[in-house]
Motif scaffolding. Structure first.
Motif, PDB file in Angstrom:
ATOM      1  N   MET A   1       0.824  -1.206   0.000  1.00 54.38           N
ATOM      2  CA  MET A   1       0.000   0.000   0.000  1.00 54.38           C
ATOM      3  C   MET A   1       0.856   1.253   0.000  1.00 54.38           C
ATOM      4  N   THR A   2       1.888   1.205   0.884  1.00 55.35           N
ATOM      5  CA  THR A   2       2.724   2.406   0.999  1.00 55.35           C
ATOM      6  C   THR A   2       3.466   2.710  -0.298  1.00 55.35           C
ATOM      7  N   ALA A   3       3.565   1.708  -1.187  1.00 55.26           N
ATOM      8  CA  ALA A   3       4.263   1.923  -2.460  1.00 55.26           C
ATOM      9  C   ALA A   3       3.599   3.010  -3.288  1.00 55.26           C
ATOM     10  N   HIS A   4       2.299   3.195  -3.041  1.00 54.46           N
ATOM     11  CA  HIS A   4       1.573   4.191  -3.842  1.00 54.46           C
ATOM     12  C   HIS A   4       1.708   5.607  -3.289  1.00 54.46           C
ATOM     13  N   ARG A   5       2.287   5.687  -2.095  1.00 55.32           N
ATOM     14  CA  ARG A   5       2.419   7.017  -1.490  1.00 55.32           C
ATOM     15  C   ARG A   5       3.547   7.781  -2.163  1.00 55.32           C
ATOM     16  N   ARG A   6       3.226   8.940  -2.619  1.00 57.00           N
ATOM     17  CA  ARG A   6       4.217   9.720  -3.348  1.00 57.00           C
ATOM     18  C   ARG A   6       4.443  11.046  -2.648  1.00 57.00           C
ATOM     19  N   PRO A   7       5.703  11.381  -2.351  1.00 52.36           N
ATOM     20  CA  PRO A   7       5.930  12.716  -1.781  1.00 52.36           C
ATOM     21  C   PRO A   7       5.607  13.772  -2.831  1.00 52.36           C
ATOM     22  N   VAL A   8       4.835  14.747  -2.427  1.00 52.05           N
ATOM     23  CA  VAL A   8       4.361  15.743  -3.396  1.00 52.05           C
ATOM     24  C   VAL A   8       4.876  17.132  -3.066  1.00 52.05           C
ATOM     25  N   ALA A   9       4.875  17.463  -1.791  1.00 46.37           N
ATOM     26  CA  ALA A   9       5.273  18.821  -1.424  1.00 46.37           C
ATOM     27  C   ALA A   9       5.796  18.814   0.004  1.00 46.37           C
ATOM     28  N   ARG A  10       6.397  19.915   0.398  1.00 43.67           N
ATOM     29  CA  ARG A  10       6.818  20.101   1.783  1.00 43.67           C
ATOM     30  C   ARG A  10       5.771  20.979   2.466  1.00 43.67           C
ATOM     31  N   LEU A  11       5.597  20.753   3.761  1.00 45.08           N
ATOM     32  CA  LEU A  11       4.610  21.548   4.514  1.00 45.08           C
ATOM     33  C   LEU A  11       4.822  23.038   4.335  1.00 45.08           C
TER      34      LEU A  11
END
Lengths: 115, 458
Positions: A1-11
């Motif tokens: 599942m975590t494989a689909h998590r993509r870093p997109v931006a920083r807070l």
């Protein structure tokens, strides 16, 4: 599942009460930071296909900047009568300062998970 | 003033005995005669057309409440007959209104009841306008002859003024200043501090009568024991009736007490409705040892003490009567407000665009949110569960398809059903016109003012 998590931006890139669109696998995804959390939705209004980026937000609601169609960021549902179809939502995760989006899950609960 | 009808000779006209000139005091009488108007005013297209030409453009019409448009870019729509208006908060905090009609081809520019935007884009050809109504963009501008668009056509503005949290518009721009036109005593509306309340519910339902049939039924409490018999145990239907200038009026209705008409067998036996009102004021009715004629007074005392304890400053500026009673206030021509310490029910009787025997009943609920576990919404306000009372989420207007029973609560449903029968009956050849009595003086006062507009006197 975590494989689909993509870093997109920083807070730091996304202050409270702002939203910003990011291109992910050819998809334009809108990250919205409200007082109640961070949400990710398709950056396209289902009313007349305008981009939602820059739309104002109140509470958990996002207003399309073009014609004012209103959506609930928590589940993408429409509020009011203008838009007939919901917008797609994505699950958001925080890892430290990174905002991650799970592109695989479209219908899960979208409340951001703050550490 | 006696604390209960049975402490004095209780008869109409009712005078609560407040000092003359005070907000609660009885207004000096106005003689509106005894004319019986022709009932055709309630159903003919000719009379409706006359109202469209000579009444609506010339009066101040309630278009919005400030609680609904608090921040720059916030807007709301108001539909009135065939017209529709955008009411928008400006960057400088002022409020402007515009006809919701694109100067290009007339299309409705804004098609959603309310929201918050930086600009309005017409859905037809995407002409774009600022919240100040000014034209920002014409798509393919070079394809328009400059003679057509060189003047940069924006949204047509409508004169707008604000008073006590209420936003009014005047279509022809020639009405006297709002404050001058407002017939209520100075400070009357301001006392309730409506600008600090939240708009928590707005319903719009289609009723099967002329808009004036709607005004008429809500302008008197004479019908209470007959149409709303369930209120007999907790509301007094004899009201103090006050007529003000320019067609305005008020009736003070006592809440939290048995009607003088309601038989009292045991002076300690409380009606269920009164028990609810006691509980709402923080008094446990199971341990209450007062008598039936003491409940209204005890509710006032309890509310006063609770307001002090919870720091509800607005209560300090209201009389004891205002804490318990409804000040049912009519704004000429088409608004009635049930004014209470906890909130204000705004009823707007909106004419149908084409049918003189239909109108839209708007019910806008303003509520003063008190964030305390010991404070609840009064039960009689009949608010559905799940409403956001904090003002955080602005509600959509709830509508029902034509012919479908609206979800407006049992008491208003009794009025909804009544007006259809009234409307049908007053069309009869056998009906010669309304015979308004003293309890219905506000109706006569309203129609007398209406006639001044239609006859050219105003």
């Amino acid at each position: 599942m975590t494989a689909h998590r993509r870093p997109v931006a920083r807070l730091a890139d996304l202050p409270v009460d702002s939203n910003k669109a990011y291109k992910l696998d050819g998809h334009s995804v809108l990250l919205c930071h409200t007082k109640s959390g961070i949400f990710a939705v398709d950056n396209r209004c289902t009313h007349q296909l305008a981009t939602l980026e820059g739309g104002r937000m109140r509470g958990n609601h996002l207003f399309c900047p073009k014609h004012g169609a209103r959506f609930d960021l928590r589940d993408g549902s429409t509020v009011g009568t203008l838009a007939k179809a919901p917008i797609r939502t994505y699950e958001v995760f925080l890892e430290g300062e990174d905002i991650l989006v799970d592109l695989s899950g479209a219908d899960a609960s979208m409340e951001s998970k703050k550490p | 003033m006696g604390s209960h009808p049975q402490d004095q000779e209780f008869k109409f006209p009712l005078d609560l005995g407040a000092p003359p000139g005070s907000l609660e005091g009885r207004a000096p009488p106005i003689d509106n005669g005894l004319d019986v108007p022709d009932p055709s005013r309630y159903y003919t297209p000719e009379f409706m057309a006359k109202e469209c030409q000579q009444l609506w453009p010339r009066v101040w019409i309630l278009a919005a409440v400030t609680a609904d448009i608090r921040e720059p870019g916030d807007f709301t729509l108001y539909e009135h007959g065939h017209e529709e208006f955008i009411v928008a908060r400006q960057d400088d905090g002022s409020i402007k209104s515009f006809y919701n009609s694109c100067p290009h081809r007339g299309n409705r520019v804004c098609q959603t009841d309310r929201g918050t935007v930086d600009s309005f884009t017409c859905p037809f050809h995407s002409w774009k306008f600022g919240c100040d109504g000014k034209l920002q963009e014409i798509v393919d501008k070079e394809t328009f002859n400059a003679k057509l668009v060189g003047h940069r056509p924006g949204l047509s503005e409508v004169r707008t003024e604000v008073l006590a949290g209420l936003v009014f518009i005047n279509m022809d721009g020639n009405a006297p200043p709002l404050k001058e036109w407002m017939g209520l005593p100075e400070g009357y509306l301001e006392a309730y501090e409506m600008d600090t309340m939240n708009l928590v519910r707005h319903t719009r339902s289609e009723w099967k009568s002329n808009w004036k049939t709607g005004v008429d039924i809500f302008y008197e409490s004479y019908h209470l024991p007959h149409v709303h018999p369930q209120t007999q145990g907790s509301i007094e239907e004899f009201s103090q009736v006050d007529l003000y200038k320019n067609g305005f009026g008020r009736m003070i209705m006592w809440f939290g007490i048995k009607s003088h008409r309601h038989e009292v067998e045991d002076e300690r036996e409380l009606d269920e409705g009164v028990k609810i009102m006691l509980r709402d004021a923080g008094i446990d009715p199971d341990f209450y040892d007062g008598k039936v004629h003491e409940t209204r007074r005890d509710i006032q005392v309890a509310k006063r003490e609770r307001a002090k304890r919870l720091g509800i400053g607005s209560a300090d500026r209201l009389t004891d009567g205002q804490l318990s009673d409804g000040w049912i206030t009519g704004l000429f021509p088409n608004v009635q407000m049930g004014m209470h310490a906890e909130g204000v029910f705004i009823m707007r009787f909106v004419p149908h665009a084409t049918d003189p025997e239909r109108f839209y009943y708007d019910n806008i609920l303003l509520y003063r949110h008190v964030d305390d576990p010991n404070y609840d919404v009064p039960t009689w306000m009949a608010m559905p569960d799940g409403l956001d009372l904090t003002g955080e989420t602005r509600p959509e207007i709830e509508r029902w398809p034509s012919g479908e029973e609206p979800g407006i609560g049992p008491v208003l449903m009794q009025d909804y059903e009544a007006v259809e029968h009234i409307q049908r009956g007053l069309r009869s050849r056998g009906f010669k016109g309304p015979l308004w009595g003293e309890q219905e003086a506000r109706i006569r006062h309203f129609h007398r003012e209406l006639d001044r507009y239609l006859d050219g006197e105003k």
